[in-house]
Design a protein around this motif. Structure first.
Motif, PDB file in Angstrom:
ATOM      1  N   ILE A   1      62.602  60.463 106.222  1.00 12.99           N
ATOM      2  CA  ILE A   1      63.456  61.315 105.404  1.00 12.99           C
ATOM      3  C   ILE A   1      62.668  61.801 104.187  1.00 12.99           C
ATOM      4  CG2 ILE A   1      65.608  61.383 104.095  1.00 12.99           C
ATOM      5  CD1 ILE A   1      66.568  59.049 105.838  1.00 12.99           C
ATOM      6  N   PRO A   2      62.823  63.077 103.790  1.00 10.05           N
ATOM      7  CA  PRO A   2      62.091  63.597 102.624  1.00 10.05           C
ATOM      8  C   PRO A   2      62.430  62.825 101.350  1.00 10.05           C
ATOM      9  CG  PRO A   2      63.091  65.390 103.877  1.00 10.05           C
ATOM     10  CD  PRO A   2      63.625  64.119 104.450  1.00 10.05           C
ATOM     11  N   ASP A   3      61.461  62.759 100.453  1.00 10.86           N
ATOM     12  CA  ASP A   3      61.668  62.039  99.199  1.00 10.86           C
ATOM     13  C   ASP A   3      62.821  62.611  98.382  1.00 10.86           C
ATOM     14  OD1 ASP A   3      59.638  60.361  99.841  1.00 10.86           O
ATOM     15  OD2 ASP A   3      58.382  60.817  98.100  1.00 10.86           O
ATOM     16  N   SER A   4      63.006  63.917  98.431  1.00 12.39           N
ATOM     17  CA  SER A   4      64.090  64.526  97.658  1.00 12.39           C
ATOM     18  C   SER A   4      65.446  63.991  98.099  1.00 12.39           C
ATOM     19  CB  SER A   4      64.054  66.045  97.813  1.00 12.39           C
ATOM     20  OG  SER A   4      64.135  66.410  99.189  1.00 12.39           O
ATOM     21  N   VAL A   5      65.610  63.836  99.397  1.00 16.21           N
ATOM     22  CA  VAL A   5      66.870  63.304  99.928  1.00 16.21           C
ATOM     23  C   VAL A   5      67.009  61.826  99.569  1.00 16.21           C
ATOM     24  CG1 VAL A   5      68.205  62.855 102.023  1.00 16.21           C
ATOM     25  CG2 VAL A   5      66.918  64.995 101.789  1.00 16.21           C
ATOM     26  N   LEU A   6      65.917  61.092  99.684  1.00 15.93           N
ATOM     27  CA  LEU A   6      65.963  59.665  99.349  1.00 15.93           C
ATOM     28  C   LEU A   6      66.240  59.445  97.859  1.00 15.93           C
ATOM     29  CD1 LEU A   6      63.012  58.263 101.497  1.00 15.93           C
ATOM     30  CD2 LEU A   6      65.460  57.951 101.883  1.00 15.93           C
ATOM     31  N   THR A   7      65.727  60.331  97.024  1.00 14.54           N
ATOM     32  CA  THR A   7      66.004  60.226  95.585  1.00 14.54           C
ATOM     33  C   THR A   7      67.498  60.323  95.320  1.00 14.54           C
ATOM     34  OG1 THR A   7      63.862  61.236  95.083  1.00 14.54           O
ATOM     35  CG2 THR A   7      65.507  61.203  93.319  1.00 14.54           C
TER      36      THR A   7
ATOM     37  N   GLY B   1      69.747  59.696  97.514  1.00 12.63           N
ATOM     38  CA  GLY B   1      70.337  58.513  98.124  1.00 12.63           C
ATOM     39  C   GLY B   1      70.296  57.306  97.217  1.00 12.63           C
ATOM     40  N   VAL B   2      69.153  57.106  96.543  1.00 17.69           N
ATOM     41  CA  VAL B   2      69.039  55.986  95.606  1.00 17.69           C
ATOM     42  C   VAL B   2      70.045  56.152  94.470  1.00 17.69           C
ATOM     43  CG1 VAL B   2      67.540  54.859  93.913  1.00 17.69           C
ATOM     44  CG2 VAL B   2      66.631  55.503  96.154  1.00 17.69           C
ATOM     45  N   ALA B   3      70.156  57.381  93.957  1.00 17.75           N
ATOM     46  CA  ALA B   3      71.110  57.628  92.881  1.00 17.75           C
ATOM     47  C   ALA B   3      72.537  57.317  93.329  1.00 17.75           C
ATOM     48  CB  ALA B   3      71.000  59.075  92.407  1.00 17.75           C
ATOM     49  N   ALA B   4      72.887  57.740  94.548  1.00 18.71           N
ATOM     50  CA  ALA B   4      74.232  57.474  95.071  1.00 18.71           C
ATOM     51  C   ALA B   4      74.459  55.974  95.249  1.00 18.71           C
ATOM     52  CB  ALA B   4      74.429  58.213  96.394  1.00 18.71           C
ATOM     53  N   TYR B   5      73.440  55.274  95.711  1.00 19.00           N
ATOM     54  CA  TYR B   5      73.536  53.820  95.885  1.00 19.00           C
ATOM     55  C   TYR B   5      73.784  53.133  94.544  1.00 19.00           C
ATOM     56  CZ  TYR B   5      71.769  49.036  96.598  1.00 19.00           C
ATOM     57  OH  TYR B   5      71.614  47.670  96.613  1.00 19.00           O
ATOM     58  N   VAL B   6      73.081  53.571  93.514  1.00 22.63           N
ATOM     59  CA  VAL B   6      73.260  52.973  92.190  1.00 22.63           C
ATOM     60  C   VAL B   6      74.660  53.281  91.653  1.00 22.63           C
ATOM     61  CG1 VAL B   6      72.439  52.955  89.807  1.00 22.63           C
ATOM     62  CG2 VAL B   6      70.795  53.018  91.682  1.00 22.63           C
ATOM     63  N   VAL B   7      75.173  54.454  91.973  1.00 23.17           N
ATOM     64  CA  VAL B   7      76.550  54.764  91.566  1.00 23.17           C
ATOM     65  C   VAL B   7      77.513  53.735  92.158  1.00 23.17           C
ATOM     66  CG1 VAL B   7      78.444  56.409  91.858  1.00 23.17           C
ATOM     67  CG2 VAL B   7      76.183  57.229  91.188  1.00 23.17           C
ATOM     68  N   VAL B   8      77.296  53.361  93.414  1.00 16.26           N
ATOM     69  CA  VAL B   8      78.136  52.340  94.049  1.00 16.26           C
ATOM     70  C   VAL B   8      78.030  51.022  93.284  1.00 16.26           C
ATOM     71  CG1 VAL B   8      78.481  50.961  96.133  1.00 16.26           C
ATOM     72  CG2 VAL B   8      78.028  53.418  96.319  1.00 16.26           C
ATOM     73  N   LEU B   9      76.814  50.635  92.930  1.00 16.33           N
ATOM     74  CA  LEU B   9      76.631  49.404  92.155  1.00 16.33           C
ATOM     75  C   LEU B   9      77.355  49.490  90.816  1.00 16.33           C
ATOM     76  CD1 LEU B   9      72.812  48.735  92.739  1.00 16.33           C
ATOM     77  CD2 LEU B   9      74.741  47.670  93.924  1.00 16.33           C
TER      78      LEU B   9
ATOM     79  N   GLY C   1      64.541  57.691  89.038  1.00 17.82           N
ATOM     80  CA  GLY C   1      63.222  57.714  88.406  1.00 17.82           C
ATOM     81  C   GLY C   1      62.342  56.573  88.882  1.00 17.82           C
ATOM     82  N   ALA C   2      62.920  55.393  89.052  1.00 23.36           N
ATOM     83  CA  ALA C   2      62.147  54.246  89.539  1.00 23.36           C
ATOM     84  C   ALA C   2      61.636  54.504  90.956  1.00 23.36           C
ATOM     85  CB  ALA C   2      63.007  52.987  89.503  1.00 23.36           C
ATOM     86  N   PHE C   3      62.478  55.108  91.795  1.00 22.19           N
ATOM     87  CA  PHE C   3      62.044  55.429  93.157  1.00 22.19           C
ATOM     88  C   PHE C   3      60.858  56.394  93.136  1.00 22.19           C
ATOM     89  CE2 PHE C   3      62.262  58.633  96.556  1.00 22.19           C
ATOM     90  CZ  PHE C   3      61.992  57.838  97.654  1.00 22.19           C
ATOM     91  N   LEU C   4      60.978  57.453  92.365  1.00 23.89           N
ATOM     92  CA  LEU C   4      59.891  58.439  92.303  1.00 23.89           C
ATOM     93  C   LEU C   4      58.622  57.826  91.718  1.00 23.89           C
ATOM     94  CD1 LEU C   4      61.939  61.549  91.111  1.00 23.89           C
ATOM     95  CD2 LEU C   4      60.989  61.145  93.397  1.00 23.89           C
ATOM     96  N   LEU C   5      58.780  56.915  90.753  1.00 25.50           N
ATOM     97  CA  LEU C   5      57.613  56.243  90.182  1.00 25.50           C
ATOM     98  C   LEU C   5      56.919  55.400  91.232  1.00 25.50           C
ATOM     99  CD1 LEU C   5      55.891  55.480  87.705  1.00 25.50           C
ATOM    100  CD2 LEU C   5      57.521  53.618  87.279  1.00 25.50           C
ATOM    101  N   MET C   6      57.676  54.643  92.004  1.00 25.39           N
ATOM    102  CA  MET C   6      57.085  53.809  93.056  1.00 25.39           C
ATOM    103  C   MET C   6      56.391  54.663  94.106  1.00 25.39           C
ATOM    104  SD  MET C   6      60.108  50.961  93.474  1.00 25.39           S
ATOM    105  CE  MET C   6      60.570  49.920  92.081  1.00 25.39           C
ATOM    106  N   ARG C   7      56.987  55.766  94.469  1.00 27.93           N
ATOM    107  CA  ARG C   7      56.362  56.659  95.440  1.00 27.93           C
ATOM    108  C   ARG C   7      55.077  57.279  94.885  1.00 27.93           C
ATOM    109  NH1 ARG C   7      56.068  56.892  99.962  1.00 27.93           N
ATOM    110  NH2 ARG C   7      56.459  59.090 100.431  1.00 27.93           N
ATOM    111  N   SER C   8      55.080  57.580  93.579  1.00 31.32           N
ATOM    112  CA  SER C   8      53.899  58.204  92.988  1.00 31.32           C
ATOM    113  C   SER C   8      52.700  57.269  93.008  1.00 31.32           C
ATOM    114  CB  SER C   8      54.199  58.642  91.551  1.00 31.32           C
ATOM    115  OG  SER C   8      54.274  57.532  90.680  1.00 31.32           O
ATOM    116  N   TYR C   9      52.953  55.975  93.009  1.00 37.80           N
ATOM    117  CA  TYR C   9      51.865  55.004  93.075  1.00 37.80           C
ATOM    118  C   TYR C   9      51.508  54.621  94.504  1.00 37.80           C
ATOM    119  CZ  TYR C   9      51.072  54.057  88.146  1.00 37.80           C
ATOM    120  OH  TYR C   9      50.690  54.149  86.826  1.00 37.80           O
TER     121      TYR C   9
END
Length: 743
Positions: free
Chosen positions: A23-29, A31-39, A133-141
């Motif tokens: 899945i493209p990173d843009s979609v996963l980004t 997705g992570v945001a939506a997951y955190v909203v659930v939390l 932001g954390a997801f994109l940071l991890m991907r950037s590394y």
């Protein structure tokens, strides 16, 4: 899982990746945001006013609501005289007046009639940004997508971030979000992906949160990235990074010069100092329990307690138990080419264990979330290079010991919480077993799903076990209810009450409001929150930073004020007194003074108003003998007054004499006088004259010029960066192998 090491082509700097299409990173980004909203929703539902405790209701949320309302009306004040000690917003520095994303948050919040619900919406949105932001940071590394998703989702629900920052310290949360995105931008710039202007913009957004920890985080990230570039002998990117850092630093003048400008009149006159009183200072033992959801650290905190009531040092349930499974040799080969991770994380580790006060920075636990971001980033890379399969029994045993030891630490710290610790142990042990089984059976991606599901379960458990509110004393949140409690108020209001004596009925119902809770209500209150306070008024009225008064405050109201014909109550323009009965029983029994009448009384308070309320003359509140003054124009930051004086004298304003006022009499600049109570007084000559005063935050013009110049230079630097990149034809290679994990 098969591990394959491969060199990347010299002309690229792509992240670690799997061979299959994903899945493209843009979609996963998203997705992570939506997951955190659930939390976040889980926390909001499980807790009692979870995101509406501490400084959120006392300082930020009501004031942000007020800011949003003012912005919608076309007003944006750097200072509001009507907010008294809490009204110098530019001088406070903490209210992010120049941050566009937070300004949008203020506007959004202003549409909520319930402050707790509005706070939940804004805080959850900020947590979602943090996760993205954390997801994109991890991907950037170079971390693979699955571990980046799973571990980035855990960043917003680490203990301190969720239970302190999001629940009650939103300025700290905003700073953490800003630094995370700034770190991402720095990584992208140093690997040739983004131009310096992007880093500058993210730096500006981080700095303008107004929190000094953002500036500290920026410096540490820049230092780590710079050292990594020097070690790789990448001189051109290193020079560009230094220039970018200087330009970002220039924007701090916009935020902090006004604070320095008003500092001489505030209660916070000493910013520097190195002290260790052990307050909110975690130790290595606290970090050892970082994967135990029920561990409450043994650190000094409020009320003299030496044991926390919240899991503030919690990291992630899976973090420490995973350590025996990391292929440290392979991970080290990856980290050698990404030394900035180790440097930044290492510095944050040192600061977390440092003294309680170090210059502007106090309470080292505030930096633990930055440390945990670095640790989770390293773990994401460790999972990417592949989990070790040799000696499984020994590794399983090590993980079991870690889980058991964490539970032992939790039991030792708070033995009275045995049932909660037992549930925590069973929950984590079960999740670790499920994680190991799924990982072995179906591979990394499936195992990351267990981490995601486990984080949901642990978040629910923690927020149920340690709700941030209490069922008896709940800060009021319904604006209509609070407004109704003020139906008898007239003009400017002063509340005389000691917060420690206010019981549940007084607070739950909104009959007594402390801090900024009155900010969004339709009346002017002298009892407002201030992080800096105005020393002269604080001492003269005996009022603290939350608007709490002392027993002698009532007597001080009737003392005369120099160069006026009245007392302090007159000079402050007070027309309504709200008196808490348990705080001042003798005063209540004596009844209102001459010229005042009682309009309301119950078990909590009495309300007295003047027979003739003070109004209709701007903020003019007193004159000396023989002087009359009529306000013909007034705003929060400016006023024009027509004066007729039989003899030279003074005009007193119901305005604190903040540094930054400019006063003219008939167009000629004059020096104003500050009364011993802190009020602004203007000397006037005999005859008729016009007094004009305006306010501009000290240093603000210089700050804007520095920021504007820095922005232009960042654009110019980006052009140079782009042209240099084109001439080079390709980016220099990173001097180390990438590692590709194939499931």
């Amino acid at each position: 899982m098969t591990i394959v090491e491969t060199e990347i082509p010299a002309a690229t700097s792509e992240p670690l990746r799997t061979s299959r299409k994903t899945i493209p990173d843009s979609v996963l980004t998203l997705g992570v945001a939506a997951y955190v909203v659930v939390l976040g929703v889980i926390a909001a539902v499980a807790g009692v006013h979870f995101f509406y405790v501490g400084d959120n209701p006392e300082s930020f949320i009501p004031l942000w609501h007020h800011f949003g309302t003012e912005l919608r009306a076309g007003h944006w004040w750097t200072m509001e005289a009507s907010a008294w000690m809490g009204g110098n917003y530019a001088g406070e520095a903490a209210y992010a007046q120049w941050n566009p994303f937070l300004l949008l948050a203020y506007i959004a919040l202003s549409f909520f009639g319930n402050l707790a619900i509005g706070a939940s919406a804004v805080m959850i949105a900020m947590l979602a940004l943090l996760g993205a932001g954390a997801f994109l940071l991890m991907r950037s590394y170079g971390a693979a997508k699955a571990p980046s998703v799973a571990l980035a989702g855990a960043v917003p629900v680490t203990g301190f971030t969720l239970f302190y920052e999001a629940a009650g310290w939103p300025a700290g949360l905003a700073a953490f979000v800003g630094v995370t995105f700034f770190w991402l931008a720095v990584r992208k710039q140093t690997t040739g992906k983004w131009p310096p202007i992007v880093t500058f913009v993210f730096g500006f957004l981080a700095v303008t949160t107004g929190n000094p920890y953002a500036l500290l985080g920026i410096i540490i990230v820049l230092g780590g990235a710079f050292i990594e570039l020097l070690l790789a002998r990448r001189w051109r990117p290193a020079i560009h990074l230094v220039v970018t850092g200087i330009l970002v630093g220039a924007t701090s003048l916009l935020v902090f010069l006004p604070l320095l400008g008003v500092q001489p009149v505030t209660v916070r006159q000493e910013l520097a100092g190195i002290v260790n009183d052990t307050f909110m200072v975690p130790d290595l033992g606290d970090l050892s329990g970082a994967s135990t959801p029920s561990y409450l650290p043994t650190i000094t905190n409020w009320g003299g307690s030496v044991v926390e009531s919240l899991p503030s040092t919690y990291l992630a349930w899976f973090a420490l138990p995973l350590l025996p499974w990391i292929r440290w040799g392979a991970l080290w080969r990856v980290l050698r080419t990404r030394s900035s991770i180790l440097i930044v994380t290492g510095i944050f580790a040192v600061t977390v264990l440092g003294p309680s006060n170090l210059w502007l920075f106090r309470w080292p636990i505030r930096l633990i979330e930055y440390l945990y971001l670095g640790i989770l980033l390293i773990l994401a890379l460790g999972i990417t290079v592949g989990i070790a399969r040799t000696a499984p029994r020994r590794r399983i045993g090590a993980s079991a010991v870690i889980v058991a030891f964490g539970t032992f630490l939790a039991m030792a710290a708070t033995p009275n919480g045995a049932k909660i610790h037992a549930v925590s142990f069973v929950l984590v042990a079960g999740l670790i077993i499920a994680l190991a089984f799924v990982w072995r059976r179906w591979g990394t991606t499936a195992a990351m799903s267990v981490i995601l599901a486990g984080t949901v379960l642990v978040t629910g458990f923690q927020t149920l076990a340690y709700p941030r509110g209490t069922p008896t004393i709940i800060v009021p949140d319904d604006l209509s209810q609070m407004t109704a409690q003020a139906s008898s108020f007239e003009g400017t209001v002063l509340q005389l009450a000691e917060q420690r004596l206010a019981g549940p009925e007084a607070i739950n119902t909104g009959k007594l409001l402390f801090g900024n809770l009155s900010a969004p209500l339709p009346y002017e209150s002298i009892n407002r929150y201030s992080g800096i306070s105005f020393r002269a008024l604080s001492e003269a009225l005996c009022i603290d930073y939350k608007g709490v008064t002392c027993p002698d405050s009532y007597n001080r109201l009737w003392k005369p004020v120099a160069h006026t014909q009245g007392d302090l109550a007159d000079a402050l323009g007070i027309s309504t007194l709200v008196i808490h009965k348990p705080s001042l029983p003798d005063v209540v029994e004596d009844g209102p003074p001459a010229g005042w009448k009682q309009v309301e009384s119950d078990d909590v308070r009495v309300v007295w108003v003047r027979d003739e309320p003070l109004s209709g003359n701007g903020r003019v509140s007193g004159t000396s003998d023989g002087v009359t003054a009529t306000s013909v124009f007034d705003t929060e930051t400016a006023e024009d007054v027509d004066v007729n004086a039989d003899q030279s004298g003074f005009v007193t304003f119901a305005r604190l004499a903040w540094p930054g006022y400019s006063v003219t009499v008939d167009g000629a600049k004059v020096d104003y006088v500050t009364s011993k109570e802190g009020l602004l007084q203007v000397p006037v000559p005999q005859g008729t004259s016009t007094v004009s005063l305006t306010y501009a935050a000290p240093g603000l013009a210089v700050g804007w010029m520095a920021t504007g110049a820095a922005a232009l230079l960042a654009i110019a630097q980006s052009v140079i960066w782009y042209l240099g990149r084109r001439r080079a034809g390709a980016l220099p290679a990173l001097s180390a192998p990438e590692v590709q994990a194939v499931s």
